[in-house]
Design an enzyme around this catalytic site. Sequence first.
Site, PDB file in Angstrom:
ATOM      1  N   GLN A 104       0.858  -1.197   0.000  1.00  0.00           N
ATOM      2  CA  GLN A 104       0.000   0.000   0.000  1.00  0.00           C
ATOM      3  C   GLN A 104       0.894   1.247   0.000  1.00  0.00           C
ATOM      4  OE1 GLN A 104      -2.304   1.472   3.387  1.00  0.00           O
ATOM      5  NE2 GLN A 104      -4.182   1.343   2.184  1.00  0.00           N
ATOM      6  N   TYR A 176      -5.805  11.097   3.956  1.00  0.00           N
ATOM      7  CA  TYR A 176      -4.453  11.433   3.513  1.00  0.00           C
ATOM      8  C   TYR A 176      -4.493  12.185   2.169  1.00  0.00           C
ATOM      9  CZ  TYR A 176      -3.453   8.587   7.493  1.00  0.00           C
ATOM     10  OH  TYR A 176      -3.442   8.109   8.769  1.00  0.00           O
ATOM     11  N   ARG A 228      -7.946   2.309  -2.590  1.00  0.00           N
ATOM     12  CA  ARG A 228      -8.765   2.346  -1.365  1.00  0.00           C
ATOM     13  C   ARG A 228      -9.383   3.732  -1.177  1.00  0.00           C
ATOM     14  NH1 ARG A 228      -7.865   0.512   4.965  1.00  0.00           N
ATOM     15  NH2 ARG A 228      -9.526  -1.006   4.767  1.00  0.00           N
ATOM     16  N   GLY A 320      -8.475  -6.861   9.648  1.00  0.00           N
ATOM     17  CA  GLY A 320      -7.374  -6.088  10.199  1.00  0.00           C
ATOM     18  C   GLY A 320      -7.098  -6.501  11.631  1.00  0.00           C
ATOM     19  N   ARG A 321      -7.774  -5.812  12.570  1.00  0.00           N
ATOM     20  CA  ARG A 321      -7.554  -6.104  13.997  1.00  0.00           C
ATOM     21  C   ARG A 321      -7.702  -7.599  14.289  1.00  0.00           C
ATOM     22  NH1 ARG A 321     -11.770  -1.622  15.838  1.00  0.00           N
ATOM     23  NH2 ARG A 321     -12.716  -2.496  13.965  1.00  0.00           N
TER      24      ARG A 321
HETATM   25  C1  LIG Z   1      -3.168  -0.835  13.806  1.00  0.00           C
HETATM   26  C2  LIG Z   1      -3.935  -0.354  12.591  1.00  0.00           C
HETATM   27  C3  LIG Z   1      -3.257   0.297  11.587  1.00  0.00           C
HETATM   28  C4  LIG Z   1      -3.926   0.690  10.417  1.00  0.00           C
HETATM   29  N1  LIG Z   1      -3.198   1.232   9.381  1.00  0.00           N
HETATM   30  C5  LIG Z   1      -3.790   1.393   8.173  1.00  0.00           C
HETATM   31  C6  LIG Z   1      -3.011   1.691   7.022  1.00  0.00           C
HETATM   32  O1  LIG Z   1      -1.772   1.771   7.053  1.00  0.00           O
HETATM   33  N2  LIG Z   1      -3.673   1.861   5.848  1.00  0.00           N
HETATM   34  C7  LIG Z   1      -5.043   1.746   5.752  1.00  0.00           C
HETATM   35  O2  LIG Z   1      -5.594   1.909   4.663  1.00  0.00           O
HETATM   36  N3  LIG Z   1      -5.801   1.431   6.825  1.00  0.00           N
HETATM   37  C8  LIG Z   1      -5.207   1.225   8.021  1.00  0.00           C
HETATM   38  N4  LIG Z   1      -5.963   0.794   9.092  1.00  0.00           N
HETATM   39  C9  LIG Z   1      -7.412   0.530   8.918  1.00  0.00           C
HETATM   40  C10 LIG Z   1      -7.656  -0.974   8.618  1.00  0.00           C
HETATM   41  O3  LIG Z   1      -7.145  -1.322   7.340  1.00  0.00           O
HETATM   42  C11 LIG Z   1      -9.160  -1.355   8.666  1.00  0.00           C
HETATM   43  O4  LIG Z   1      -9.845  -0.647   7.673  1.00  0.00           O
HETATM   44  C12 LIG Z   1      -9.806  -1.069  10.016  1.00  0.00           C
HETATM   45  O5  LIG Z   1      -8.982  -1.509  11.081  1.00  0.00           O
HETATM   46  C13 LIG Z   1     -11.174  -1.785  10.155  1.00  0.00           C
HETATM   47  O6  LIG Z   1     -11.043  -3.164   9.924  1.00  0.00           O
HETATM   48  P1  LIG Z   1     -10.934  -4.256  11.112  1.00  0.00           P
HETATM   49  O7  LIG Z   1     -12.170  -4.126  11.936  1.00  0.00           O
HETATM   50  O8  LIG Z   1     -10.855  -5.565  10.381  1.00  0.00           O
HETATM   51  O9  LIG Z   1      -9.698  -3.951  11.898  1.00  0.00           O
HETATM   52  C14 LIG Z   1      -5.313   0.453  10.281  1.00  0.00           C
HETATM   53  C15 LIG Z   1      -5.995  -0.171  11.324  1.00  0.00           C
HETATM   54  C16 LIG Z   1      -5.332  -0.602  12.458  1.00  0.00           C
HETATM   55  C17 LIG Z   1      -6.086  -1.335  13.517  1.00  0.00           C
END
Ligand SMILES: Cc1cc2nc3c(=O)[nH]c(=O)nc-3n(C[C@H](O)[C@H](O)[C@H](O)COP(=O)(O)O)c2cc1C
Length: 374
Positions: A104, A176, A228, A320-321
């Site tokens: 990304q 961003y 995205r 993600g999480r």
């Molecule tokens: C620790 C962390 C770092 C993240 N960093 C990014 C990132 O670098 N780029 C991005 O597009 N989204 C980032 N996100 C958002 C996640 O990609 C995702 O959209 C969000 O956590 C919701 O999904 P989940 O419930 O599966 O965690 C981040 C989320 C978390 C928890």
Amino acid sequence: MSSKYNPLFEGFTFKSGVRLENRILMAPMTNFASEENGVVSDEELVYYKERSGGVGAVVTAVAYVIRGGKGFVNQIGADSDDKIPGLKRLADTIKGEGAKAILQIFHAGRMAPPELLEDGQSVSASAVAAPRPGLVTPRELTETEIEEIIQAFGDAARRAIQAGFDGVEIHGANTYLIQQFFSPHSNRRTDKWGGTIEKRMAFPLAVIDSVKAAVKEHAKDPFVFGYRISPEEMENPGITMDDTLPFVDTLAEQELDYLSVSVQDFWQGSIRDEQDKKSRVLLIQERVGNKVPVIGVGSLYTPEDVKKALDTGVPLLALGRELIIEPKWVQKVEAGETGTIATSLTKDDQERLKVPDVLWSTIMKTPGWFPVED
Ligand SMILES: Cc1cc2nc3c(=O)[nH]c(=O)nc-3n(C[C@H](O)[C@H](O)[C@H](O)COP(=O)(O)O)c2cc1C
């Protein structure tokens, strides 16, 4: 495995020809674990190795395409050719476990903390500060600088190809720089880069063209190209679905392999209007139909959650999480061990889960971000 989860394990072939073994991707997550100069670290490789064995693809933490676009401490850089060997170690680690590796890429724009920038001055479409504490008013980019950043996205994509990644994802979400050009809050320009909705789309589209040209010139094998977006933003004026739906119409014509929708919860309604409860992911899915595959995301902790989301017709889902908490999520579903899938953290889990130090401490000091047991 229970046959009701078979749909999660159907393969998926992108327009480019790259095939995923299943419908689950690791969502991009910043891990604050690269070296200070942006080189991939060993700590980061351990974290990714642990999580790349089950998912169809891993989308990496976001990498900056140019030094002035750095947005996080210990963030990965894709801004110079000397980063390619480290990027190659990252791609090899992910691919070595069986997942496709997607880098990304972004520019933080006005969201960059000034102390991370060499001159302490963030930049954006216009000199309008983000309404967040600690951020300074950015300097408006000149036309020449805009062209340099567009080129930097293409150069970063070229580095991803040379490093052996299977694809890149343009990070046009989460407030961003790319989103800042599309937003009527941060973009007040009156030249060709701002004004009407078409002009606010010009920068994202130019970045897409730059990456597309790099892929055409450098990729010898099929290469994934994703984008995205965030459906809405809180600011006033700010991006609403009246902006986003025409934008996704245009994005659907860009020959992208996928459109990833960034939200915290798959079923979440509007962040601007509490009365409007329809899932933003589903609104976008309905709008694009099968013109471009959508990746949904957000609080899908259990296989049931993922199955229910797939049943809506969204073809791909990112975790993600959930994968920080349960690195073997996919393998456990496949083995029929769904009862052992963890959906919350305890304070003692860092070492076992191989989570980098700064990421772990950030999680622990941000209440409500992750489910944490007392
Ligand atoms: C620790 C962390 C770092 C993240 N960093 C990014 C990132 O670098 N780029 C991005 O597009 N989204 C980032 N996100 C958002 C996640 O990609 C995702 O959209 C969000 O956590 C919701 O999904 P989940 O419930 O599966 O965690 C981040 C989320 C978390 C928890």
